[in-house]
Scaffold this motif. Structure first.
Motif, PDB file in Angstrom:
ATOM      1  N   VAL A 184     -35.174 -16.431   9.776  1.00  0.00           N
ATOM      2  CA  VAL A 184     -34.473 -16.050   8.550  1.00  0.00           C
ATOM      3  C   VAL A 184     -35.491 -16.011   7.415  1.00  0.00           C
ATOM      4  CG1 VAL A 184     -32.552 -16.568   7.008  1.00  0.00           C
ATOM      5  CG2 VAL A 184     -32.416 -17.227   9.419  1.00  0.00           C
ATOM      6  N   PHE A 185     -35.734 -14.830   6.870  1.00  0.00           N
ATOM      7  CA  PHE A 185     -36.753 -14.658   5.830  1.00  0.00           C
ATOM      8  C   PHE A 185     -36.096 -14.669   4.452  1.00  0.00           C
ATOM      9  CE2 PHE A 185     -38.597 -12.871   9.647  1.00  0.00           C
ATOM     10  CZ  PHE A 185     -39.894 -13.352   9.612  1.00  0.00           C
ATOM     11  N   PRO A 186     -36.658 -15.440   3.499  1.00  0.00           N
ATOM     12  CA  PRO A 186     -36.019 -15.639   2.191  1.00  0.00           C
ATOM     13  C   PRO A 186     -36.197 -14.447   1.263  1.00  0.00           C
ATOM     14  CG  PRO A 186     -38.105 -16.770   2.237  1.00  0.00           C
ATOM     15  CD  PRO A 186     -37.894 -16.223   3.624  1.00  0.00           C
ATOM     16  N   GLY A 187     -35.487 -14.530   0.141  1.00  0.00           N
ATOM     17  CA  GLY A 187     -35.494 -13.449  -0.831  1.00  0.00           C
ATOM     18  C   GLY A 187     -36.572 -13.574  -1.888  1.00  0.00           C
ATOM     19  N   GLU A 188     -36.496 -12.681  -2.832  1.00  0.00           N
ATOM     20  CA  GLU A 188     -37.495 -12.548  -3.890  1.00  0.00           C
ATOM     21  C   GLU A 188     -37.528 -13.788  -4.784  1.00  0.00           C
ATOM     22  OE1 GLU A 188     -38.166  -9.448  -7.645  1.00  0.00           O
ATOM     23  OE2 GLU A 188     -36.574  -9.137  -6.180  1.00  0.00           O
ATOM     24  N   GLY A 189     -38.699 -14.073  -5.327  1.00  0.00           N
ATOM     25  CA  GLY A 189     -38.838 -15.166  -6.278  1.00  0.00           C
ATOM     26  C   GLY A 189     -39.158 -16.506  -5.650  1.00  0.00           C
ATOM     27  N   ASN A 190     -39.410 -16.543  -4.348  1.00  0.00           N
ATOM     28  CA  ASN A 190     -39.668 -17.813  -3.666  1.00  0.00           C
ATOM     29  C   ASN A 190     -41.157 -18.071  -3.453  1.00  0.00           C
ATOM     30  OD1 ASN A 190     -37.003 -19.125  -2.820  1.00  0.00           O
ATOM     31  ND2 ASN A 190     -36.686 -16.970  -2.368  1.00  0.00           N
ATOM     32  N   TYR A 191     -41.953 -17.722  -4.429  1.00  0.00           N
ATOM     33  CA  TYR A 191     -43.384 -17.986  -4.346  1.00  0.00           C
ATOM     34  C   TYR A 191     -43.716 -19.214  -5.188  1.00  0.00           C
ATOM     35  CZ  TYR A 191     -43.145 -15.391  -8.755  1.00  0.00           C
ATOM     36  OH  TYR A 191     -42.814 -14.960 -10.019  1.00  0.00           O
ATOM     37  N   PHE A 192     -44.893 -19.783  -4.944  1.00  0.00           N
ATOM     38  CA  PHE A 192     -45.314 -20.963  -5.684  1.00  0.00           C
ATOM     39  C   PHE A 192     -46.831 -21.096  -5.573  1.00  0.00           C
ATOM     40  CE2 PHE A 192     -44.236 -22.247  -1.386  1.00  0.00           C
ATOM     41  CZ  PHE A 192     -45.333 -23.002  -0.996  1.00  0.00           C
ATOM     42  N   PRO A 193     -47.476 -21.828  -6.466  1.00  0.00           N
ATOM     43  CA  PRO A 193     -48.933 -21.972  -6.415  1.00  0.00           C
ATOM     44  C   PRO A 193     -49.383 -22.602  -5.099  1.00  0.00           C
ATOM     45  CG  PRO A 193     -48.079 -22.754  -8.517  1.00  0.00           C
ATOM     46  CD  PRO A 193     -46.888 -22.519  -7.637  1.00  0.00           C
ATOM     47  N   HIS A 237     -45.205  -8.618 -11.435  1.00  0.00           N
ATOM     48  CA  HIS A 237     -44.014  -8.698 -10.578  1.00  0.00           C
ATOM     49  C   HIS A 237     -44.254  -7.961  -9.266  1.00  0.00           C
ATOM     50  CE1 HIS A 237     -39.633  -9.566 -10.471  1.00  0.00           C
ATOM     51  NE2 HIS A 237     -39.675  -8.659  -9.526  1.00  0.00           N
ATOM     52  N   ARG A 238     -44.890  -6.836  -9.346  1.00  0.00           N
ATOM     53  CA  ARG A 238     -45.184  -6.041  -8.136  1.00  0.00           C
ATOM     54  C   ARG A 238     -46.067  -6.830  -7.177  1.00  0.00           C
ATOM     55  NH1 ARG A 238     -48.190  -0.818  -9.751  1.00  0.00           N
ATOM     56  NH2 ARG A 238     -49.726  -2.392 -10.334  1.00  0.00           N
ATOM     57  N   ASP A 239     -47.077  -7.507  -7.716  1.00  0.00           N
ATOM     58  CA  ASP A 239     -47.973  -8.288  -6.861  1.00  0.00           C
ATOM     59  C   ASP A 239     -47.264  -9.470  -6.220  1.00  0.00           C
ATOM     60  OD1 ASP A 239     -50.125  -6.641  -7.306  1.00  0.00           O
ATOM     61  OD2 ASP A 239     -50.975  -7.861  -8.911  1.00  0.00           O
ATOM     62  N   SER A 240     -46.374 -10.118  -6.965  1.00  0.00           N
ATOM     63  CA  SER A 240     -45.690 -11.288  -6.417  1.00  0.00           C
ATOM     64  C   SER A 240     -44.755 -10.901  -5.281  1.00  0.00           C
ATOM     65  CB  SER A 240     -44.911 -12.012  -7.523  1.00  0.00           C
ATOM     66  OG  SER A 240     -43.812 -11.241  -7.982  1.00  0.00           O
ATOM     67  N   ILE A 241     -44.163  -9.713  -5.354  1.00  0.00           N
ATOM     68  CA  ILE A 241     -43.276  -9.249  -4.280  1.00  0.00           C
ATOM     69  C   ILE A 241     -44.055  -9.093  -2.986  1.00  0.00           C
ATOM     70  CG2 ILE A 241     -41.966  -7.249  -3.466  1.00  0.00           C
ATOM     71  CD1 ILE A 241     -40.927  -6.890  -6.285  1.00  0.00           C
ATOM     72  N   PHE A 242     -45.173  -8.373  -3.037  1.00  0.00           N
ATOM     73  CA  PHE A 242     -45.939  -8.152  -1.809  1.00  0.00           C
ATOM     74  C   PHE A 242     -46.565  -9.452  -1.327  1.00  0.00           C
ATOM     75  CE2 PHE A 242     -47.480  -4.303   0.499  1.00  0.00           C
ATOM     76  CZ  PHE A 242     -48.025  -4.984   1.572  1.00  0.00           C
ATOM     77  N   ALA A 243     -46.953 -10.329  -2.250  1.00  0.00           N
ATOM     78  CA  ALA A 243     -47.550 -11.601  -1.852  1.00  0.00           C
ATOM     79  C   ALA A 243     -46.560 -12.449  -1.070  1.00  0.00           C
ATOM     80  CB  ALA A 243     -48.037 -12.358  -3.085  1.00  0.00           C
ATOM     81  N   LEU A 302     -37.147  -1.185 -12.217  1.00  0.00           N
ATOM     82  CA  LEU A 302     -36.283  -2.301 -11.824  1.00  0.00           C
ATOM     83  C   LEU A 302     -36.703  -3.624 -12.452  1.00  0.00           C
ATOM     84  CD1 LEU A 302     -35.940  -1.368  -8.049  1.00  0.00           C
ATOM     85  CD2 LEU A 302     -34.254  -0.996  -9.866  1.00  0.00           C
ATOM     86  N   THR A 303     -37.728  -3.593 -13.267  1.00  0.00           N
ATOM     87  CA  THR A 303     -38.186  -4.769 -14.001  1.00  0.00           C
ATOM     88  C   THR A 303     -38.883  -4.273 -15.262  1.00  0.00           C
ATOM     89  OG1 THR A 303     -39.438  -6.840 -13.812  1.00  0.00           O
ATOM     90  CG2 THR A 303     -40.422  -4.875 -12.823  1.00  0.00           C
ATOM     91  N   GLY A 304     -39.416  -5.149 -16.078  1.00  0.00           N
ATOM     92  CA  GLY A 304     -40.058  -4.705 -17.314  1.00  0.00           C
ATOM     93  C   GLY A 304     -39.037  -4.061 -18.251  1.00  0.00           C
TER      94      GLY A 304
END
Length: 512
Positions: A184-193, A237-243, A302-304
């Motif tokens: 089960v792969f999570p959604g957008e915004g689940n990144y962290f340092p 935002h674009r970079d965080s999505i692909f990351a 979709l952002t900005g």
């Protein structure tokens, strides 16, 4: 080696932290690169107290079949950080009596090799493994002494019929006899340092494989900016999505390298894209990176400026979009009833029978939450999708996701919007992702559909993942997803294997 060591001296690292031209790592990490730019190069400087200074510039040698063949499985390339501090041991048998005998064998085995460290002890035990049986116990230990104590604890659980799923002993008296495993792969915004940094150094073979598959591996991960220790608000935002997609594939590859492979893939929002890339149904990651760079979808549509929302709401040039998304502890029916007669606010996602995600104009979202009389948890870093405001860019969104598609055999893929498994083709995959972008989706419906299809274990421990459905037995019915933030560290690898179940689980493994 391709592992960057940490820079010694906290004061020096802090002085360099504000210098954009320098990077002072605080922990070891894999040396990411864009292979298209050529071999890795490093400058090494040494200075003495009397003022002498020496600089050496080194360039990586190109690998060859001869040099690769000369490296055995014990080569330090596999464990550049040295032997691990802990290792996984597993025993398996057909019934309780036989399982207790096998645990006794492990305890005696430990006494015979009392001077061995955790990893060599695990490798010796692994050589005695047998085929997987009806009952299994998995133990994670740091040395022989602790292993003997944990074996005694495991015996208590087996004798009393009590389940154990703590940090070091894993046992179920009623294991799943049937059913399959879903990632089960999570959604957008689940990144962290630092996400995936420890894993990259502990298991570099995962990154070496991805380096061979991609020309722009570093760029796909925002040039490793997540590992610099600097504020993440400098990342687009674009970079965080692909990351986040990148990190999900790393964790998936790690689990698969242990033999834990899915029979089903379930994606929550952005997770659908991650699942397709992680399973290699999609392999054109460099092509997707170029498309993202050339597209305005995740910079202004979709952002900005949120131009798609502006078009959907017929806003003038001087009117701004103040978009908010939030989790509310109310059912979908309650939210739908409260939405009647309202504008610029939407039901986006049904998380559980009692939890939803809403979004829209900030004032409209806050007004809806007040009228529902519920708690509201804002969500950061999300785009304006999962509702009709994305329809102005529907065609461009579909074109972005039209990629060469070859699904792996034996794996079912589920659509959030359609609430069921679908035949994965180039067109169907793009349509599925577009469908959950322009309309809301019910995640509980997806989980229930997967359960009806035979999935019994839902694995969701990804980098930053916020979804971890409970594992249930056949008699308990389908699992209910629950919110949970997980930050996988290097030592979590063995625990993921222990919980998910390891084929042939009669042995033990170190971190290899």
């Amino acid at each position: 080696m391709k592992i960057i060591p940490p820079l010694r001296g906290r004061a020096l690292r802090e002085r360099m932290a504000d210098n954009e031209a320098c990077f002072a790592p605080s922990a070891p990490q894999y040396w990411l690169r864009d292979r298209a730019d050529g071999p890795r190069r490093a400058g090494v400087s040494a200075m003495s107290v009397d003022g002498n200074c020496l600089h050496v510039v080194m360039e990586a040698a190109s690998s060859s079949p001869l040099s690769t063949a000369a490296m055995g499985p014990e080569d330090d390339r596999r464990q550049p950080l040295g032997a691990p501090d802990e290792a996984l041991f597993a025993v398996s048998a057909d019934d309780v009596a036989a399982l207790l005998e096998r645990l006794d064998e492990l305890s005696h085995f430990t006494e015979l090799h009392a001077t061995d460290g955790a990893e060599p002890l695990a490798r010796r035990w692994w050589s005695t493994r047998s085929d997987a049986r009806a009952l299994s116990v998995a133990i994670i230990a740091r040395d022989g002494g602790e292993l003997r104590e944990l074996v005694a604890l495991a015996r208590e659980h087996v004798q009393t019929g009590r389940a154990s799923a703590g940090e070091r002993v894993f046992y179920s008296p009623q294991p799943l006899r049937q059913g399959t495993l879903a990632f089960v792969f999570p959604g957008e915004g689940n990144y962290f340092p630092g996400m995936a940094r420890d894993l990259s150094a502990a298991w570099p073979e995962v990154l070496r494989r991805q380096d061979a598959e991609n020309q722009r591996l570093a760029s796909q991960f925002a040039a490793a900016q997540f590992w610099t220790g600097r504020a993440l608000d400098r990342i687009t935002h674009r970079d965080s999505i692909f990351a986040q997609v990148w990190a999900g594939t790393v964790v998936s590859d790690l689990l698969c390298s242990f033999g834990v492979k899915p029979a089903a893939v379930i994606g929550y929002s952005l997770g659908e894209t991650t699942g397709l890339f992680a399973t290699r149904a999609w392999t054109a990651r460099d092509a997707m990176l170029e498309r993202l760079r050339a597209s305005t979808l995740f910079t202004s549509d979709l952002t900005g400026r949120s131009d798609a929302v502006r078009r959907a709401w017929n806003l003038g040039e001087d009117e701004s979009v103040d978009w908010r998304a939030a989790i509310v502890d109310r059912s979908a029916d309650e939210v739908r009833r409260a939405l009647k007669g309202r504008e610029r606010v939407y039901l986006l996602i049904v998380n559980t029978p009692g939890e939803c995600v809403i979004g829209g104009d900030r004032h409209a979202v806050e007004s809806l939450a007040r009228d529902l009389g519920c708690a509201m948890h804002p969500i950061r870093g999300v785009t304006t999708v999962h509702c009709a405001v994305a329809r102005p860019v529907e065609e461009a969104y579909r074109d972005l996701h039209l990629l060469p598609t070859t699904p792996p055999p034996g794996v079912s893929f589920y659509s959030g919007a359609w609430g069921k498994a679908y035949e994965v083709t180039r067109e169907n995959a793009a349509d599925a992702i577009v469908a959950q972008a322009v309309e809301p989706f019910d995640f509980t419906r997806v989980v229930n559909a997967a359960y009806a299809d035979g999935v019994r274990v839902f694995r969701g421990d990804w980098a930053g993942g916020n979804l971890q459905p409970h594992d249930r037995t056949d008699s308990e019915g389908p699992p209910a997803p629950r919110a949970r933030r997980v930050r996988p560290r290097a030592e979590r690898g063995g625990r993921c294997v222990a919980r998910a179940g390891e084929p042939g689980g009669g042995g033990g493994r170190g971190r290899s």
